[in-house]
Design an enzyme around this catalytic site. Structure first.
Site, PDB file in Angstrom:
ATOM      1  N   LYS A  53       1.134  -1.036  -0.122  1.00  0.00           N
ATOM      2  CA  LYS A  53       0.139   0.036  -0.192  1.00  0.00           C
ATOM      3  C   LYS A  53       0.956   1.234   0.418  1.00  0.00           C
ATOM      4  O   LYS A  53       0.440   3.016  -1.014  1.00  0.00           O
ATOM      5  CB  LYS A  53      -0.583  -0.180   1.233  1.00  0.00           C
ATOM      6  CG  LYS A  53      -1.686  -1.405   1.286  1.00  0.00           C
ATOM      7  CD  LYS A  53      -2.737  -0.894   2.657  1.00  0.00           C
ATOM      8  CE  LYS A  53      -4.333  -1.895   2.042  1.00  0.00           C
ATOM      9  NZ  LYS A  53      -4.200  -3.095   3.590  1.00  0.00           N
ATOM     10  N   GLN A  97      -5.394  -1.606   9.564  1.00  0.00           N
ATOM     11  CA  GLN A  97      -4.713  -3.102   9.014  1.00  0.00           C
ATOM     12  C   GLN A  97      -5.872  -4.295   9.828  1.00  0.00           C
ATOM     13  O   GLN A  97      -6.064  -4.219  10.620  1.00  0.00           O
ATOM     14  CB  GLN A  97      -3.616  -3.224   9.010  1.00  0.00           C
ATOM     15  CG  GLN A  97      -3.311  -4.536   8.401  1.00  0.00           C
ATOM     16  CD  GLN A  97      -3.610  -4.398   6.878  1.00  0.00           C
ATOM     17  OE1 GLN A  97      -3.458  -3.437   5.631  1.00  0.00           O
ATOM     18  NE2 GLN A  97      -4.058  -5.334   6.420  1.00  0.00           N
ATOM     19  N   ASP A 120     -11.936   2.685   4.103  1.00  0.00           N
ATOM     20  CA  ASP A 120     -12.177   1.196   3.788  1.00  0.00           C
ATOM     21  C   ASP A 120     -13.427   1.295   4.032  1.00  0.00           C
ATOM     22  O   ASP A 120     -14.430  -0.153   3.642  1.00  0.00           O
ATOM     23  CB  ASP A 120     -12.258   0.354   4.858  1.00  0.00           C
ATOM     24  CG  ASP A 120     -10.357  -0.282   4.494  1.00  0.00           C
ATOM     25  OD1 ASP A 120     -10.180  -0.629   3.182  1.00  0.00           O
ATOM     26  OD2 ASP A 120      -9.608  -0.773   5.412  1.00  0.00           O
TER      27      ASP A 120
END
Ligand code: NDP
Length: 292
Positions: A53, A97, A120
């Site tokens: 990422k 995460q 997200d």
């Protein structure tokens, strides 16, 4: 033999569009989109994702802010960091995460993120917007699947679609996106009766199960479009391991009209969509138009 849906090249195209959008924001508005990624603990798979990422965020011209916290970090400390990032004007996207250690309430952490920065798409506000047909920031993996479907299927409206898997991260938002495109949507899961029969009704079949090669050619309607979200590592030849999807590629590709490979299908789209969502968030926060 099914057409291969090439996630790598689609992701590459999306990254190029993201880069162009970032350049425009920098040149014309003096804004550099910034993505903060918070990693807790030492899970090796999470570390690989986070590294990828970061690399791709920087390659597209954005700023990457990384926070690697000890696995014994307290929930309060993590919530304080989220607060700080929420009010940092250089940060437009915040990603925590998952999975988090068991001692931390993931829901509390996710819902502490400013919904405008929730790249997200897991915050309850964004989940609610998606499920009421007002999608804002959409979870990256289903968004990537939808982009692949849109370039593969001539029309989605009225198609019978079956999503196998009902997780909050993939299955449910995928179903909501298909419904928003006027598909007729069925969700299969571990308690579904006669799952192969259910799958055989699908013009569009999305597999997000986490069971290596569970869906075989016999489960698939001839001519169906198959999106394989699964990533499973299994034993291969000569003591090595290899990645396979939830779909048995060999048999299904003989029946389907189009199929995503694993690797090289949905996987590359996920990070590309994260970058796209970060630019979307940067534009929304600054009241600027966004059209990727
Ligand atoms: P989860 O484990 O959260 O959910 C799996 C779902 O599959 C559940 O709804 C479960 O049903 C269902 N399921 C499990 N076993 C069966 C079975 N035998 N028959 C029918 N349904 C079953 O997984 P995720 O949604 O997070 O991920 C799914 C897969 O996608 C994994 O392989 C994961 O690695 C991959 N993935 C890939 C990404 C990418 O970027 N390509 C990103 C995210 C995930 P129930 O609810 O009844 O338990």
């Amino acid at each position: 033999m099914a057409e291969l849906i090439d996630g790598r090249s689609c992701a590459e195209e999306l990254r190029t569009s993201v880069s162009d959008h970032v350049s425009d924001l920098k040149i014309n508005h003096a804004i550099t989109p910034g993505l903060a990624v918070v990693l807790v603990g030492e899970d090796p798979a999470s570390q690989v994702y986070v590294r990828n990422k970061k690399k791709q965020t920087i390659e597209t011209g954005m700023k990457s802010y990384d926070y690697h916290l000890d696995e014994n970090v307290g929930e309060r400390q993590l919530l304080d960091l989220i607060d700080e990032l929420n009010s940092d004007p250089h940060v437009h996207g915040i990603l925590v995460q998952l999975p988090l250690p068991d001692s931390i309430d993931s829901h509390a952490v996710i819902n502490a993120i400013d919904p405008m920065k929730d790249v997200d798409g897991f915050h309850l506000r964004n989940v609610g917007l998606l499920s009421t047909g007002n999608a804002n920031l959409v979870p990256c993996t289903p968004l990537g699947c939808m982009m692949l479907l849109k370039r593969t299927c001539e029309k989605l409206s009225g198609m019978n679609s079956v999503v196998v898997g009902r997780s909050n991260i993939v299955g449910k938002p995928m179903a909501a996106l298909l419904l928003a495109e006027n598909c007729t949507v069925t969700i299969g899961h571990s308690r579904t009766k006669n799952l192969p029969d259910v799958c055989r009704e699908a013009d569009i079949l999305v597999a997000a199960v986490g069971r290596a090669e569970m869906i075989t050619g016999e489960w698939v309607k001839p001519g169906a479009v198959v999106i394989d979200v699964g990533i499973n590592r299994i034993d291969g030849k000569h003591g090595k391991t290899r990645l396979v999807g939830d779909v048995e590629f060999e048999s299904v590709s003989m029946v389907a009209s189009a199929i995503t490979p694993v690797p090289g299908g949905v996987g590359p789209m996920t990070i590309a969509c994260l970058l796209r969502n970060t630019v979307q968030a940067a534009c929304a926060i600054n009241n600027l138009p966004f059209n990727l």
